[in-house]
Design a protein around this motif. Sequence first.
Motif, PDB file in Angstrom:
ATOM      1  N   GLY A 143      23.160  24.125   7.611  1.00 13.35           N
ATOM      2  CA  GLY A 143      24.416  23.809   6.943  1.00 13.35           C
ATOM      3  C   GLY A 143      25.502  23.437   7.937  1.00 13.35           C
ATOM      4  O   GLY A 143      26.241  22.462   7.749  1.00 13.35           O
ATOM      5  N   GLY A 144      25.617  24.216   9.007  1.00 15.81           N
ATOM      6  CA  GLY A 144      26.595  23.896  10.039  1.00 15.81           C
ATOM      7  C   GLY A 144      26.294  22.582  10.735  1.00 15.81           C
ATOM      8  O   GLY A 144      27.210  21.820  11.068  1.00 15.81           O
ATOM      9  N   LEU A 145      25.009  22.298  10.940  1.00  9.69           N
ATOM     10  CA  LEU A 145      24.618  21.040  11.582  1.00  9.69           C
ATOM     11  C   LEU A 145      24.999  19.846  10.719  1.00  9.69           C
ATOM     12  O   LEU A 145      25.566  18.854  11.204  1.00  9.69           O
ATOM     13  CB  LEU A 145      23.114  21.065  11.852  1.00  9.69           C
ATOM     14  N   LEU A 146      24.709  19.941   9.421  1.00 11.87           N
ATOM     15  CA  LEU A 146      25.033  18.833   8.510  1.00 11.87           C
ATOM     16  C   LEU A 146      26.540  18.606   8.440  1.00 11.87           C
ATOM     17  O   LEU A 146      27.028  17.470   8.556  1.00 11.87           O
ATOM     18  CB  LEU A 146      24.476  19.135   7.119  1.00 11.87           C
ATOM     19  N   ALA A 203      17.436  23.780  16.975  1.00  8.06           N
ATOM     20  CA  ALA A 203      18.475  23.377  16.022  1.00  8.06           C
ATOM     21  C   ALA A 203      19.794  24.073  16.321  1.00  8.06           C
ATOM     22  O   ALA A 203      20.871  23.479  16.177  1.00  8.06           O
ATOM     23  CB  ALA A 203      18.029  23.683  14.597  1.00  8.06           C
ATOM     24  N   ARG A 204      19.751  25.329  16.732  1.00  9.63           N
ATOM     25  CA  ARG A 204      20.998  26.039  17.019  1.00  9.63           C
ATOM     26  C   ARG A 204      21.680  25.452  18.255  1.00  9.63           C
ATOM     27  O   ARG A 204      22.908  25.479  18.357  1.00  9.63           O
ATOM     28  CB  ARG A 204      20.733  27.523  17.224  1.00  9.63           C
ATOM     29  N   ILE A 205      20.899  24.927  19.206  1.00 13.72           N
ATOM     30  CA  ILE A 205      21.491  24.290  20.387  1.00 13.72           C
ATOM     31  C   ILE A 205      22.206  23.007  19.982  1.00 13.72           C
ATOM     32  O   ILE A 205      23.328  22.721  20.430  1.00 13.72           O
ATOM     33  CB  ILE A 205      20.408  24.012  21.442  1.00 13.72           C
ATOM     34  N   VAL A 207      27.304  19.805  18.570  1.00 15.26           N
ATOM     35  CA  VAL A 207      28.130  19.023  17.637  1.00 15.26           C
ATOM     36  C   VAL A 207      29.156  19.894  16.912  1.00 15.26           C
ATOM     37  O   VAL A 207      30.184  19.389  16.444  1.00 15.26           O
ATOM     38  CB  VAL A 207      27.239  18.291  16.607  1.00 15.26           C
ATOM     39  N   GLY A 208      28.881  21.193  16.827  1.00 13.35           N
ATOM     40  CA  GLY A 208      29.781  22.080  16.093  1.00 13.35           C
ATOM     41  C   GLY A 208      31.064  22.392  16.846  1.00 13.35           C
ATOM     42  O   GLY A 208      32.148  22.447  16.239  1.00 13.35           O
TER      43      GLY A 208
END
Length: 522
Positions: free
Chosen positions: A217-220, A286-288, A293-294
């Motif tokens: 969700g945070g990535l999107l 994915a968390r990296i 980007v976050g």
Amino acid sequence: MGRMLVTPSRAAQLAVPKPLKPPGPPYGEAPAPPPAATSGTPTKGLRHPLRLPLALFAVTLLLVLLHQGRLVEFFFPLGAFGVALVLYWRSPAHYLGFVCWLFFLTPEVRRLADFVNGAFNDQSPIMVAPLLAVALTGLTLLKHVTLLGQRRAAPLVLIVIALFYAYVIGMAQVGPAPATYTLINWLYPVMVAFYLTVTWRHYPDYHRVLLKTFVFGGLLMSLYGLLEFVSPMPWDAFWLIASKMQSEGQPVPFGMRVSSTMNSCGPFAVTLMALLLMSFAARGKARIVLGCVGIPALLLTSARSTWGGFAIALVYSFAMLDGKSRLRLLAGVLGLAVMATPLMMIDQVAEPVMARFSTMQDLGQDNSYQARAEFYKSFFSSAFTDIAGQGFGSIGLGTKLSDNKSQAMVDFDSGLMEVPFVMGWPGTLLYTTGVLMLMWRAYRASRLHPTDLMAVSGVGVAVAIFSMMIFINTLTSVSGMFFFLGVTLPVISLRYARECQTPRPASGAVARRVEQYLKKVR
């Protein structure tokens, strides 16, 4: 003859493993559910829990492409409620994950519907979708109302009593519509906490599903937010112009404050901060990517209070983690700083960020700070001298539903002032006591079960959100939901580790001595 004397300490050693070192997974991994934890068969009859949510969003997108915006306004909330109802009965973890996704994406669905309709709907039914879904937690309260009499539910009971006290006062002061709307926004985060407390046996599922929800969700939202900043989509520009939210910037490239798929930059900043902090407990690449980007997306929101809360949470997490995890956190922060350096060399990106940072160094020239300082002076006496309080609906968005809109005060720039202003002395005492009890319990639980990074991250999120109360009320709506998630997940994690992963000793005198021993060490 030959009878062996069994001492309490010997009995405890034979009957159970050492409770101070509960069996647990490596850092960041969810514990495997034992048979006792799956007695409810959480996903029975639901082999593919993601199909229904994906189908809902796919059909909604198809209707948008067909320019059926009016149909979307009715289909999306009803469809979201139907999907939430199925997941509520079949899979608690996927139900809560779906609720989070609704809060993430519903504002964007509303923008798309308004855009294809060619008209801005100030009271769009689409925005009711996440509230309908999260309202199902009320069924849990009705089914497990006896739990309110237990000690573990005491903080939530104090908070709920305070909320209904403010609701009654608000009904008398401003009427049922604004008071009810405000109550809903204060109450549903508490109901989410109660739902987690009841369904604690599903904690491994929560650990797995919620971490994936937070990371992806945070990535999107981060990727969409960066795209929105560089080149605003037509529907985002339409929404910004029609809503007349001047504080969000201008609908031109490099001119908007990033709000991504959410209503405004403030809620998005708090949400993204929480997702970034919770992603520390996740594994995988994915968390990296989320961090890469976050962090830029968080900076481009220009939300200084969230920046401060994020820094406080990082300091807290660094202090609470063990040596190996501290090195990982420090390396991650330094790595992101190095990667963000080239980005900050772009003038269009660096200019709004540095402008906001400069105001933090020269508070005398900061109009926002001056206005907030004046607000504190004018409202301090009234907020703390009004014994009964003004009640729900007297301030905030609920005032738009009031009959006397001329005296509506939508913006209230202090959560610390808002609580005593609306709750008075009785409600403030109950509410603050319950909130502080939840934070203390979460802190103790995370210290007693340090192998669960999700618990440590949850407390960090709660500390960050609570510290932002000096600027705005962050214990309601979406930010409040993340606060109550943060203070509840560590508690149910510890309870799961103790009651599901620790075998029960045999009955008899030895068992009673063992239980006494366990109570002492626990």
